[in-house]
Motif scaffolding. Structure first.
Motif, PDB file in Angstrom:
ATOM      1  N   VAL A  55       0.837  -1.209   0.000  1.00 39.67           N
ATOM      2  CA  VAL A  55       0.000   0.000   0.000  1.00 39.67           C
ATOM      3  C   VAL A  55       0.872   1.259   0.000  1.00 39.67           C
ATOM      4  CG1 VAL A  55      -1.674   1.338   1.320  1.00 39.67           C
ATOM      5  CG2 VAL A  55      -1.957  -1.129   1.099  1.00 39.67           C
ATOM      6  N   ILE A  56       1.908   1.275   0.829  1.00 40.59           N
ATOM      7  CA  ILE A  56       2.804   2.441   0.884  1.00 40.59           C
ATOM      8  C   ILE A  56       3.467   2.655  -0.471  1.00 40.59           C
ATOM      9  CG2 ILE A  56       4.904   3.367   1.929  1.00 40.59           C
ATOM     10  CD1 ILE A  56       4.128   1.942   4.514  1.00 40.59           C
ATOM     11  N   TYR A  57       3.846   1.571  -1.111  1.00 37.85           N
ATOM     12  CA  TYR A  57       4.452   1.653  -2.448  1.00 37.85           C
ATOM     13  C   TYR A  57       3.496   2.312  -3.432  1.00 37.85           C
ATOM     14  CZ  TYR A  57       5.811   0.065  -7.109  1.00 37.85           C
ATOM     15  OH  TYR A  57       6.123   0.016  -8.453  1.00 37.85           O
ATOM     16  N   LEU A  58       2.234   1.870  -3.435  1.00 31.61           N
ATOM     17  CA  LEU A  58       1.251   2.402  -4.374  1.00 31.61           C
ATOM     18  C   LEU A  58       0.926   3.866  -4.087  1.00 31.61           C
ATOM     19  CD1 LEU A  58      -1.141  -0.680  -4.595  1.00 31.61           C
ATOM     20  CD2 LEU A  58       0.391   0.168  -6.387  1.00 31.61           C
ATOM     21  N   ILE A  59       0.969   4.255  -2.828  1.00 34.60           N
ATOM     22  CA  ILE A  59       0.730   5.661  -2.476  1.00 34.60           C
ATOM     23  C   ILE A  59       1.851   6.545  -3.020  1.00 34.60           C
ATOM     24  CG2 ILE A  59       0.643   7.288  -0.548  1.00 34.60           C
ATOM     25  CD1 ILE A  59      -0.776   5.120   1.072  1.00 34.60           C
ATOM     26  N   GLN A  60       3.054   6.026  -3.012  1.00 35.68           N
ATOM     27  CA  GLN A  60       4.206   6.822  -3.413  1.00 35.68           C
ATOM     28  C   GLN A  60       4.336   6.972  -4.922  1.00 35.68           C
ATOM     29  OE1 GLN A  60       7.326   4.632  -1.465  1.00 35.68           O
ATOM     30  NE2 GLN A  60       7.349   5.988   0.304  1.00 35.68           N
ATOM     31  N   ILE A  61       3.755   6.045  -5.720  1.00 33.02           N
ATOM     32  CA  ILE A  61       4.015   6.075  -7.169  1.00 33.02           C
ATOM     33  C   ILE A  61       3.647   7.407  -7.832  1.00 33.02           C
ATOM     34  CG2 ILE A  61       3.482   4.989  -9.360  1.00 33.02           C
ATOM     35  CD1 ILE A  61       3.284   2.370  -7.989  1.00 33.02           C
TER      36      ILE A  61
ATOM     37  N   VAL B 196      -5.595   6.189  -8.226  1.00 27.34           N
ATOM     38  CA  VAL B 196      -6.614   5.699  -7.289  1.00 27.34           C
ATOM     39  C   VAL B 196      -6.564   6.608  -6.070  1.00 27.34           C
ATOM     40  CG1 VAL B 196      -7.358   3.762  -5.853  1.00 27.34           C
ATOM     41  CG2 VAL B 196      -6.354   3.317  -8.095  1.00 27.34           C
ATOM     42  N   PRO B 197      -7.710   7.077  -5.577  1.00 23.96           N
ATOM     43  CA  PRO B 197      -7.714   7.968  -4.405  1.00 23.96           C
ATOM     44  C   PRO B 197      -7.037   7.324  -3.197  1.00 23.96           C
ATOM     45  CG  PRO B 197      -9.877   7.893  -5.434  1.00 23.96           C
ATOM     46  CD  PRO B 197      -9.065   6.828  -6.093  1.00 23.96           C
ATOM     47  N   LEU B 198      -6.429   8.163  -2.386  1.00 24.60           N
ATOM     48  CA  LEU B 198      -5.736   7.669  -1.203  1.00 24.60           C
ATOM     49  C   LEU B 198      -6.682   6.887  -0.298  1.00 24.60           C
ATOM     50  CD1 LEU B 198      -3.323   7.517   0.722  1.00 24.60           C
ATOM     51  CD2 LEU B 198      -3.973   9.780   1.593  1.00 24.60           C
ATOM     52  N   TRP B 199      -7.896   7.407  -0.104  1.00 29.33           N
ATOM     53  CA  TRP B 199      -8.830   6.737   0.795  1.00 29.33           C
ATOM     54  C   TRP B 199      -9.157   5.334   0.301  1.00 29.33           C
ATOM     55  CZ3 TRP B 199     -13.461   4.855  -0.858  1.00 29.33           C
ATOM     56  CH2 TRP B 199     -13.982   5.370  -2.061  1.00 29.33           C
ATOM     57  N   MET B 200      -9.218   5.170  -1.031  1.00 26.36           N
ATOM     58  CA  MET B 200      -9.533   3.852  -1.572  1.00 26.36           C
ATOM     59  C   MET B 200      -8.372   2.884  -1.388  1.00 26.36           C
ATOM     60  SD  MET B 200     -10.986   2.815  -5.356  1.00 26.36           S
ATOM     61  CE  MET B 200     -12.463   3.821  -5.057  1.00 26.36           C
TER      62      MET B 200
ATOM     63  N   LEU C 226      -6.282   2.961   1.055  1.00 28.32           N
ATOM     64  CA  LEU C 226      -6.276   2.596   2.470  1.00 28.32           C
ATOM     65  C   LEU C 226      -7.375   1.578   2.777  1.00 28.32           C
ATOM     66  CD1 LEU C 226      -5.627   6.088   4.103  1.00 28.32           C
ATOM     67  CD2 LEU C 226      -3.998   4.227   3.726  1.00 28.32           C
ATOM     68  N   VAL C 227      -8.540   1.758   2.158  1.00 29.13           N
ATOM     69  CA  VAL C 227      -9.629   0.795   2.362  1.00 29.13           C
ATOM     70  C   VAL C 227      -9.252  -0.565   1.798  1.00 29.13           C
ATOM     71  CG1 VAL C 227     -11.989   0.200   1.678  1.00 29.13           C
ATOM     72  CG2 VAL C 227     -11.468   2.514   2.466  1.00 29.13           C
ATOM     73  N   LEU C 228      -8.730  -0.573   0.578  1.00 32.25           N
ATOM     74  CA  LEU C 228      -8.326  -1.835  -0.044  1.00 32.25           C
ATOM     75  C   LEU C 228      -7.228  -2.513   0.764  1.00 32.25           C
ATOM     76  CD1 LEU C 228      -8.252  -0.820  -3.825  1.00 32.25           C
ATOM     77  CD2 LEU C 228      -9.925  -2.293  -2.689  1.00 32.25           C
ATOM     78  N   GLY C 229      -6.270  -1.728   1.254  1.00 35.24           N
ATOM     79  CA  GLY C 229      -5.197  -2.291   2.060  1.00 35.24           C
ATOM     80  C   GLY C 229      -5.704  -2.900   3.349  1.00 35.24           C
ATOM     81  N   SER C 230      -6.633  -2.211   3.997  1.00 36.15           N
ATOM     82  CA  SER C 230      -7.205  -2.736   5.237  1.00 36.15           C
ATOM     83  C   SER C 230      -7.958  -4.032   4.989  1.00 36.15           C
ATOM     84  CB  SER C 230      -8.148  -1.693   5.859  1.00 36.15           C
ATOM     85  OG  SER C 230      -7.455  -0.499   6.166  1.00 36.15           O
ATOM     86  N   LEU C 231      -8.743  -4.059   3.905  1.00 32.90           N
ATOM     87  CA  LEU C 231      -9.485  -5.272   3.558  1.00 32.90           C
ATOM     88  C   LEU C 231      -8.535  -6.424   3.230  1.00 32.90           C
ATOM     89  CD1 LEU C 231     -12.356  -3.807   1.348  1.00 32.90           C
ATOM     90  CD2 LEU C 231     -12.589  -4.835   3.618  1.00 32.90           C
ATOM     91  N   ALA C 232      -7.425  -6.099   2.574  1.00 35.39           N
ATOM     92  CA  ALA C 232      -6.456  -7.136   2.212  1.00 35.39           C
ATOM     93  C   ALA C 232      -5.827  -7.761   3.457  1.00 35.39           C
ATOM     94  CB  ALA C 232      -5.370  -6.543   1.315  1.00 35.39           C
ATOM     95  N   VAL C 233      -5.433  -6.907   4.412  1.00 37.69           N
ATOM     96  CA  VAL C 233      -4.816  -7.419   5.645  1.00 37.69           C
ATOM     97  C   VAL C 233      -5.812  -8.262   6.438  1.00 37.69           C
ATOM     98  CG1 VAL C 233      -3.827  -6.766   7.863  1.00 37.69           C
ATOM     99  CG2 VAL C 233      -3.135  -5.547   5.798  1.00 37.69           C
TER     100      VAL C 233
END
Length: 221
Positions: free
Chosen positions: A113-119, A123-127, A129-136
């Motif tokens: 998730v941190i990698y994708l935020i930095q690119i 995709v919106p940041l909030w999405m 974070l939601v996808l990352g939380s669901l994945a974990v």
């Protein structure tokens, strides 16, 4: 008893079985002469590699993170094989392996998730974070519901394709494919957010449909 029974466990499925039979089994026999080596050492080493892969992901080195995660995945199969070959199997060792797997999985997802935020990806940041939380959460719940269902003697249906081997392999493959497009790991994140959680929901529906739910449920700390 088959002479190769040390390579896998009856509960191993799909990609995890392939990894153990074709990759881990080539390493395990080479470790047998190391008399000081214990299965838990391999387990800890594998988990540390998994966490390190997450750190590397977060630093922006997706391809290298995929390589580290791949080695971690293979070594995660070696510890059990080594224990079976040396007669050092134990419930404590299996418990340690399961717990450390969750740390490694979580670290890899957070790093992704941190990698994708930095690119960044479109995709919106909030999405993210939601996808990352669901994945974990979803990845942990697939493993948890499997163990819990076995303890309660519940039938969760056919073996799932959302097993640890599949989840890790998809993450690794998309990390490698980041050489073609640096946003490729978003595919892994979407998959990890959707499929494992869908499997968990199906398992919940199945157990209640079979009449194993409302009466006699026990809480858990």
């Amino acid at each position: 008893m088959k002479t190769d029974c040390w390579q896998t466990k009856p509960t191993d499925r799909f990609l995890l079985k392939w990894i153990k039979v074709h990759l881990a089994s080539r390493i395990t026999p080479r470790l047998l002469p190391w008399k000081w080596l214990r299965p838990w050492m391999i387990t800890v080493f594998s988990a540390c590699l998994g966490v390190f892969a997450g750190v590397v992901f977060a630093l922006g080195w997706a391809w290298f993170a995929g390589c580290v995660a791949a080695v971690s995945q293979v070594m995660d199969g070696v510890d059990g094989q080594f224990a079976r070959l040396t007669g050092q199997q134990s419930r404590a060792g299996a418990f340690l392996d399961s717990v450390l797997d969750r740390y490694a999985d979580g670290a890899l997802m957070i790093g992704l998730v941190i990698y994708l935020i930095q690119i960044p990806v479109p995709v919106p940041l909030w999405m993210l974070l939601v996808l990352g939380s669901l994945a974990v959460v979803g990845g942990s719940l697939v493993s948890y519901t499997t163990a819990r269902a076995q303890a309660l003697n519940l039938d969760t249906g056919r073996p799932t394709l959302a097993s640890k081997g599949t989840r890790s392999s998809i993450t690794i493959l998309t990390a490698w494919m980041s050489l073609l497009w640096n946003g490729m790991p978003i595919i892994a994140l979407v998959y990890l957010a959707l499929h494992p959680n869908a499997v968990v929901m199906i398992r919940l529906i199945r157990t209640f449909h079979d009449g194993c739910g409302a009466s006699g449920m026990e809480g858990e700390a």
